[in-house]
Design a protein around this motif. Structure first.
Motif, short mmCIF file in Angstrom:
data_model
loop_
_atom_site.label_atom_id
_atom_site.label_comp_id
_atom_site.label_asym_id
_atom_site.label_seq_id
_atom_site.Cartn_x
_atom_site.Cartn_y
_atom_site.Cartn_z
N THR A 4 0.83 -1.21 0.00
CA THR A 4 0.00 0.00 0.00
C THR A 4 0.86 1.26 0.00
O THR A 4 1.84 1.35 0.73
CB THR A 4 -0.92 0.01 1.23
N VAL A 5 0.46 2.22 -0.87
CA VAL A 5 1.17 3.49 -1.03
C VAL A 5 0.30 4.60 -0.42
O VAL A 5 -0.94 4.53 -0.49
CB VAL A 5 1.42 3.79 -2.52
N LEU A 32 -3.54 2.48 -3.34
CA LEU A 32 -3.12 3.86 -3.05
C LEU A 32 -4.13 4.50 -2.12
O LEU A 32 -5.35 4.47 -2.40
CB LEU A 32 -3.02 4.67 -4.36
N ILE A 33 -3.63 5.04 -1.01
CA ILE A 33 -4.47 5.80 -0.08
C ILE A 33 -4.04 7.25 -0.14
O ILE A 33 -2.83 7.55 -0.13
CB ILE A 33 -4.32 5.26 1.37
N VAL A 34 -5.02 8.15 -0.26
CA VAL A 34 -4.70 9.58 -0.39
C VAL A 34 -5.35 10.37 0.74
O VAL A 34 -6.57 10.31 0.93
CB VAL A 34 -5.20 10.14 -1.75
N GLY A 35 -4.53 11.11 1.48
CA GLY A 35 -5.03 12.03 2.51
C GLY A 35 -5.30 13.37 1.85
O GLY A 35 -4.38 13.96 1.28
N VAL A 36 -6.56 13.83 1.91
CA VAL A 36 -6.93 15.11 1.29
C VAL A 36 -7.06 16.16 2.40
O VAL A 36 -7.78 15.96 3.38
CB VAL A 36 -8.26 14.97 0.53
N SER A 37 -6.31 17.27 2.22
CA SER A 37 -6.27 18.30 3.27
C SER A 37 -7.66 18.91 3.48
O SER A 37 -8.29 19.36 2.51
CB SER A 37 -5.30 19.42 2.87
N THR A 38 -8.11 18.96 4.72
CA THR A 38 -9.41 19.60 5.02
C THR A 38 -9.26 21.11 4.85
O THR A 38 -8.13 21.64 4.78
CB THR A 38 -9.82 19.32 6.48
N ASP A 39 -10.38 21.81 4.78
CA ASP A 39 -10.34 23.28 4.66
C ASP A 39 -9.65 23.88 5.88
O ASP A 39 -8.85 24.82 5.75
CB ASP A 39 -11.76 23.84 4.49
N GLU A 40 -9.93 23.30 7.07
CA GLU A 40 -9.32 23.82 8.30
C GLU A 40 -7.80 23.63 8.26
O GLU A 40 -7.03 24.52 8.61
CB GLU A 40 -9.89 23.08 9.52
N PHE A 41 -7.32 22.46 7.78
CA PHE A 41 -5.88 22.21 7.71
C PHE A 41 -5.24 23.13 6.68
O PHE A 41 -4.13 23.63 6.86
CB PHE A 41 -5.59 20.74 7.41
N ASN A 42 -5.95 23.43 5.58
CA ASN A 42 -5.38 24.36 4.59
C ASN A 42 -5.21 25.74 5.18
O ASN A 42 -4.26 26.46 4.85
CB ASN A 42 -6.25 24.40 3.32
N VAL A 66 -7.18 5.51 -7.15
CA VAL A 66 -7.21 5.72 -5.69
C VAL A 66 -8.13 4.70 -5.04
O VAL A 66 -9.30 4.59 -5.41
CB VAL A 66 -7.68 7.16 -5.37
N ASP A 67 -7.61 3.98 -4.04
CA ASP A 67 -8.42 2.95 -3.37
C ASP A 67 -9.16 3.52 -2.16
O ASP A 67 -10.22 3.04 -1.78
CB ASP A 67 -7.50 1.80 -2.93
N LEU A 68 -8.57 4.53 -1.52
CA LEU A 68 -9.22 5.13 -0.34
C LEU A 68 -8.75 6.57 -0.20
O LEU A 68 -7.55 6.85 -0.32
CB LEU A 68 -8.83 4.34 0.92
#
Ligand code: C2G
Length: 153
Positions: A4-5, A32-42, A66-68
């Motif tokens: 897993t990447v 592939l797992i992708v962490g998408v930045s939340t608006d608060e984290f941005n 993208v798997d997750l």
């Protein structure tokens, strides 16, 4: 054993640079797992975005490569995510070269070449210019119409 990447990003105004990176990362393993930045984290990252988090995570999650897709809420969650998802490879684009080397304690770390000539910032600025030149064209058309109307007064 599945390889897993993992990667993270804002993925605002999703473009070919994002897709190319995710596809190349996916090719390094089986998932592939992708962490998408939340608006608060941005906000914390000081990054302005156009597309809200709910849309950005849905777009990334819908990609065939993208798997997750998971929320990225802070800088500190990466080690936990690596352990929780049994990550073999953590990867980012080359603009992050060296920034996450401490994660080599937990998994392989790779930085892949960025796609030149495209960025969300460039897309945003281009749209802004188009909008402004559109206003100028409208004004020129209005001036022309006004000069024609004056002749009939
Ligand atoms: N990227 C790329 N080519 C581009 C633009 C972006 O390869 N022309 C890559 C970046 O290197 C990054 C990923 O696409 O790996 C996502 O880019 P951004 O959405 O700009 O992500 P960023 O704001 O850098 O967030 O914890 C990590 C951060 O959340 C990364």
């Amino acid at each position: 054993m599945q390889k897993t990447v993992l990667t993270y990003g804002t993925f605002d105004l999703f473009h070919i640079g994002h897709l190319s990176l995710l596809q190349r990362l996916r090719a390094l393993g089986d998932r592939l797992i992708v962490g998408v930045s939340t608006d608060e984290f941005n906000e914390i990252k000081g990054k302005k975005t156009v597309v809200p988090f709910s849309d950005r995570i849905e777009i990334v999650g819908a990609l065939r490569c993208v798997d997750l897709a998971i929320p990225e809420e802070n800088w500190e969650q990466k080690v936990g995510d690596i352990q929780r998802h049994n990550i073999a490879v953590f990867g980012m684009g080359s603009d992050w070269e060296g920034r996450f080397d401490e994660l080599k304690l937990h998994c392989e770390v790779v930085y892949l070449p960025r796609t030149e000539g495209v960025s969300s910032t460039h897309i945003r600025k281009t749209l802004k210019v188009l909008d402004r030149s559109h206003v100028r064209e409208l004004k020129q058309a209005l001036d022309l119409i006004s000069s024609i109307v004056e002749r009939f007064d």
